[in-house]
Design a protein around this motif. Sequence first.
Motif, PDB file in Angstrom:
ATOM      1  N   ASN A 312      41.569  22.746  44.059  1.00  0.00           N
ATOM      2  CA  ASN A 312      42.626  22.919  45.059  1.00  0.00           C
ATOM      3  C   ASN A 312      43.494  21.654  45.081  1.00  0.00           C
ATOM      4  OD1 ASN A 312      41.831  25.445  45.846  1.00  0.00           O
ATOM      5  ND2 ASN A 312      40.584  24.731  47.540  1.00  0.00           N
ATOM      6  N   CYS A 332      52.056  16.488  44.024  1.00  0.00           N
ATOM      7  CA  CYS A 332      51.028  17.535  44.150  1.00  0.00           C
ATOM      8  C   CYS A 332      50.025  17.340  43.014  1.00  0.00           C
ATOM      9  CB  CYS A 332      51.671  18.921  44.079  1.00  0.00           C
ATOM     10  SG  CYS A 332      50.559  20.273  44.503  1.00  0.00           S
ATOM     11  N   TYR A 350      56.510  23.096  50.035  1.00  0.00           N
ATOM     12  CA  TYR A 350      56.874  23.792  51.270  1.00  0.00           C
ATOM     13  C   TYR A 350      56.941  22.780  52.424  1.00  0.00           C
ATOM     14  CZ  TYR A 350      55.405  27.830  48.534  1.00  0.00           C
ATOM     15  OH  TYR A 350      55.254  28.774  47.555  1.00  0.00           O
ATOM     16  N   SER A 379      53.303  20.942  52.341  1.00  0.00           N
ATOM     17  CA  SER A 379      52.196  21.434  51.528  1.00  0.00           C
ATOM     18  C   SER A 379      52.724  21.809  50.159  1.00  0.00           C
ATOM     19  CB  SER A 379      51.527  22.650  52.187  1.00  0.00           C
ATOM     20  OG  SER A 379      52.449  23.717  52.312  1.00  0.00           O
ATOM     21  N   CYS A 380      51.792  22.015  49.228  1.00  0.00           N
ATOM     22  CA  CYS A 380      52.207  22.414  47.877  1.00  0.00           C
ATOM     23  C   CYS A 380      51.248  23.461  47.347  1.00  0.00           C
ATOM     24  CB  CYS A 380      52.259  21.209  46.939  1.00  0.00           C
ATOM     25  SG  CYS A 380      50.637  20.471  46.590  1.00  0.00           S
ATOM     26  N   GLU A 381      51.677  24.158  46.321  1.00  0.00           N
ATOM     27  CA  GLU A 381      50.864  25.167  45.642  1.00  0.00           C
ATOM     28  C   GLU A 381      50.837  24.866  44.152  1.00  0.00           C
ATOM     29  OE1 GLU A 381      51.230  29.189  48.388  1.00  0.00           O
ATOM     30  OE2 GLU A 381      52.524  28.965  46.633  1.00  0.00           O
ATOM     31  N   LYS A 391      46.494  26.589  47.169  1.00  0.00           N
ATOM     32  CA  LYS A 391      47.363  25.874  48.084  1.00  0.00           C
ATOM     33  C   LYS A 391      46.659  24.648  48.649  1.00  0.00           C
ATOM     34  CE  LYS A 391      50.494  26.724  51.972  1.00  0.00           C
ATOM     35  NZ  LYS A 391      51.038  27.741  52.897  1.00  0.00           N
TER      36      LYS A 391
END
Length: 461
Positions: A312, A332, A350, A379-381, A391
């Motif tokens: 993750n 990220c 995001y 946040s990031c994915e 995520k």
Amino acid sequence: MVTILHAKKMDSGNYHCWSKYTNGSDALRLDVSDGWANLQAPHYVHEGDNITLRCRHYPGYNVGQTIFYKDNAVIQDWSYVDEYHIKNVQKTGNYRCTKEVLHFGMYHQHSDETFISVRELFLKPELTIIPNPVTAGDHMTLLCDTKLSWHRQRMELQFAFYKEGQNIQRFSSSDQYVVLATELEDSGNYYCKVRAPASIVSKKSEELFIHIQDPIFYIVLKTNLSELVEGDHMTLTCAMVPASYNHTADLKFAFYRDGRNVQRFGFSDQYGVRSVHLEDSGKYSCEVITPSGSVVVRSKEIIVHIQEAFKNPSITVIPDPVTVGDNMILTCDTNLSLLTQRTQVQFAFYRDGQNIQEFSLSNQYGVQFAQLEDSGNYSCEAGASVRLVKKSAAVFIQIKGEKSVDLTFSNIIRLILCGFVLIMIVITLQCGVKKERPSNMKKAHKIQKQVKKHQGLHAKC
């Protein structure tokens, strides 16, 4: 409740009670005796019971010693104890007691006897098998069947199973032993035991020889890849052995994971998952059934372990903390497994749940000259495919205000004085130039030196 006052012999009999919610209670036996001695014993005695025999006498008279017999043999000699205790009763017999009763000025011996019939607590168990006969791959169930005495219907029994004298299922409340997919080596002599936990009564069934027949075909479960990673396409195939079985088109196949059905019976011999996840790991098996339903064959279980493609992601920010006007960079980060080093992972960012940078190969997102309104939850994915996206946890970033200007009192006075001196110098120079216009180069040079001198003073201010 009923009360009998001054009981008589005619009150002897079997008593029941009823209510509108029941069909009647078990029978309760009442015997009323008018003899000098009375041997009291329970009416319903089962093997393994602990019972007490009481030798009573006609009330109101003094008594001496008592003796107990079973089948005319003394089991408790003369004593002043008028009770006899039997533990774990097993055999039926005729019991008698003799008691000394004082009346008419002397002790007289009076006797009474009763016949105690010891009933079976439960019948000898019988072992049965479903189905019969059994073919390799069948789902086999052994059933240990017995029947409790009508007077002990609420008692809980325990069951155990054995093969060739070796325990294969310990005592429990289950009267069944199950083999999900039998093999030829499951053939052998089987028996079961039943016991009552509250007593020492235990009974064993007759041995039953079970022969596991060789099936008309075997099935083997295979996977398309020896090592599966998140996002891979997995295909399980229920293969026939021998493959030349001529009724393949009529067979139906089902698939299971950890004993639970994941694909019901159908004509496809394959089970597929387009993009596997970690939760798809487990023990898989397949089952085949013939059109008549008479032959059901189950494969051995295979273990499928889905490996993690990447961790993750986590999000970091530089600088930390961020001040208004800074260039802010979000990164990220994630780690690829050894099996997916060549996999291209894309990243998206995001803020407060709104997308601010679409998926791309860049794992960074930058903000030039950050402002207060850029504060928020970021946040990031990370994704390797449409179906494999992970995520990060959200990180709150607070953009701090501009650095404060030092406006102390001494600095303010210094700035005012420097400004005043500068103004005076400019006025003086302008006045001197108007009064004297140098006629030669020497005077002009002297004036330039004075200007430079005043400029140096201005620089110091």
